[in-house]
Scaffold this active site. Structure first.
Site, short mmCIF file in Angstrom:
data_model
loop_
_atom_site.label_atom_id
_atom_site.label_comp_id
_atom_site.label_asym_id
_atom_site.label_seq_id
_atom_site.Cartn_x
_atom_site.Cartn_y
_atom_site.Cartn_z
NE ARG A 197 49.93 20.98 34.78
CZ ARG A 197 50.12 20.87 36.10
NH1 ARG A 197 50.77 21.82 36.76
NH2 ARG A 197 49.69 19.81 36.76
CG HIS A 235 56.18 21.90 37.61
ND1 HIS A 235 55.43 21.57 36.51
CD2 HIS A 235 55.30 21.93 38.64
CE1 HIS A 235 54.17 21.40 36.86
NE2 HIS A 235 54.07 21.62 38.15
CD GLU A 248 56.87 21.75 33.45
OE1 GLU A 248 56.61 20.88 34.29
OE2 GLU A 248 56.43 22.90 33.50
C1 DGY Z 1 49.94 20.08 40.46
O1 DGY Z 1 49.53 19.60 41.52
O2 DGY Z 1 49.26 20.14 39.45
C2 DGY Z 1 51.36 20.58 40.48
O3 DGY Z 1 51.69 21.17 39.29
C3 DGY Z 1 52.32 19.47 40.82
O4 DGY Z 1 52.10 18.36 40.07
#
Ligand code: DGY
Length: 321
Positions: free
Chosen positions: A240, A287, A269
């Site tokens: 993240r 991402h 994002e």
């Molecule tokens: C998650 O599963 O957390 C990935 O980042 C995709 O959303």
């Protein structure tokens, strides 16, 4: 015949997921594939029994408070749940689930790609060939940082962290890690545990982040922690964006303290941080850690399994609380 529960699916999921969802639910879909507004989600919560959402749908405390009592469960199509205010949803009695396990390999693949791309100067090297500017070669041309046998620090040795360690062992990397709890010896596979995170930073020639985004992990990578790292280290983030103080990382990439970064996640994002785009030592992706066809199906099916369990009166296997 009993009526099917009504399910709102916020984004266009894999076609197998959509078809499967229609077997058991009366499915509501958006006309176009974009994040829903707060107002739309409040309205939908009075019309459906369940939401199947992605990390692009932000359920903050204010929105959670306004959700209507018809909505009983939010099944996330993601392992991360930092887009949901869990306390607020809990206080409303709304069940929340996620999709762990099924995306670990895909995310660890992308982490390895980021690591290699950042270490071996993929951005600069590819650009020069693509733009037709590759007009000479010399032994000092595009010299990068060797990955094989180097030390890899992993923060967060959950499922994705362990999958990353497996990948890195293929490059004979020496694995070091920090985790809230030490892994049992058979799962460690000789990785070195650092109870103090500071000690991990000191030995990380490469550092890969695999912990959740929480208040505790916000800006985990900052001026101080970067200072602890060996010179020329490489930082990888497919977890993240908020784990990194982006300004601190940008300064370190400019000064050369950090020789490269591989980033799949950003504080903002979609869009990312345009300051990173100016730096040739940053290998960036939008991402897409879990974006493989196999994993998308597995995420969709897992979210539906959680919903099926809930609507048949059982506890979903991935119920967060
Ligand atoms: C998650 O599963 O957390 C990935 O980042 C995709 O959303």
């Amino acid at each position: 015949m009993s009526k099917k529960p009504r399910l709102w699916i916020s984004r266009f999921l894999s076609s197998s997921t959509m078809n499967k969802a229609k077997e058991s639910y009366e499915v509501y879909l958006p006309e176009i594939d974009k994040p829903a507004s707060k107002e739309e989600m409040i309205r939908l919560s009075s019309e459906v029994d369940a939401f199947l959402i992605c990390h692009s749908e932000i359920i903050d405390s204010d929105l959670a408070q306004q959700l209507k009592p018809r909505l009983k469960i939010i099944a996330n199509h993601s392992v991360g749940v930092d887009h949901c205010n869990l306390e607020a949803l809990n206080s409303k009695g709304i069940v929340v689930t996620n999709t762990p396990d099924v995306l670990s390999d895909a995310t660890a693949e992308i982490s390895m790609l980021l690591l290699l791309g950042a270490a071996r100067r993929a951005v600069e090297a590819q650009k020069i060939v693509r733009e037709g500017r590759w007009d000479s070669w010399s032994p000092s041309f595009m010299v990068g940082k060797q990955v094989t046998s180097q030390r890899l620090g992993i923060i967060g040795m959950g499922r994705v962290g362990q999958a990353m360690a497996r990948n890195a062992r293929g490059f004979n990397m020496q694995i070091h890690y920090h985790n809230r709890k030490r892994l049992p010896q058979e799962q460690e596979c000789e990785a070195v545990y650092h109870r103090e995170i500071e000690e991990l930073f000191k030995v990380s020639d490469f550092l890969s982040l695999h912990c959740p985004a929480t208040k505790m992990t916000r800006d985990l990578i900052n001026e101080k922690t970067i200072d602890l790292m060996p010179d020329d280290a490489v930082i990888v983030n497919a977890a993240r964006g908020t784990l990194i103080d982006e300004e601190a990382l940008i300064s370190a990439l400019i000064s050369g303290k950090i020789s490269g970064a591989g980033l799949d996640c950003f504080v903002k994002e979609p869009g990312g941080n345009p300051k990173f785009s100016k730096l040739k030592n940053v290998f960036m992706l939008p991402h897409i850690g879990s974006a493989t066809a196999k994993t998308r199906d597995a995420m969709g099916f897992r979210a539906l399994e959680n919903l099926d369990a809930f609507f048949s009166g059982q506890n979903p296997v991935d119920q967060i609380f």
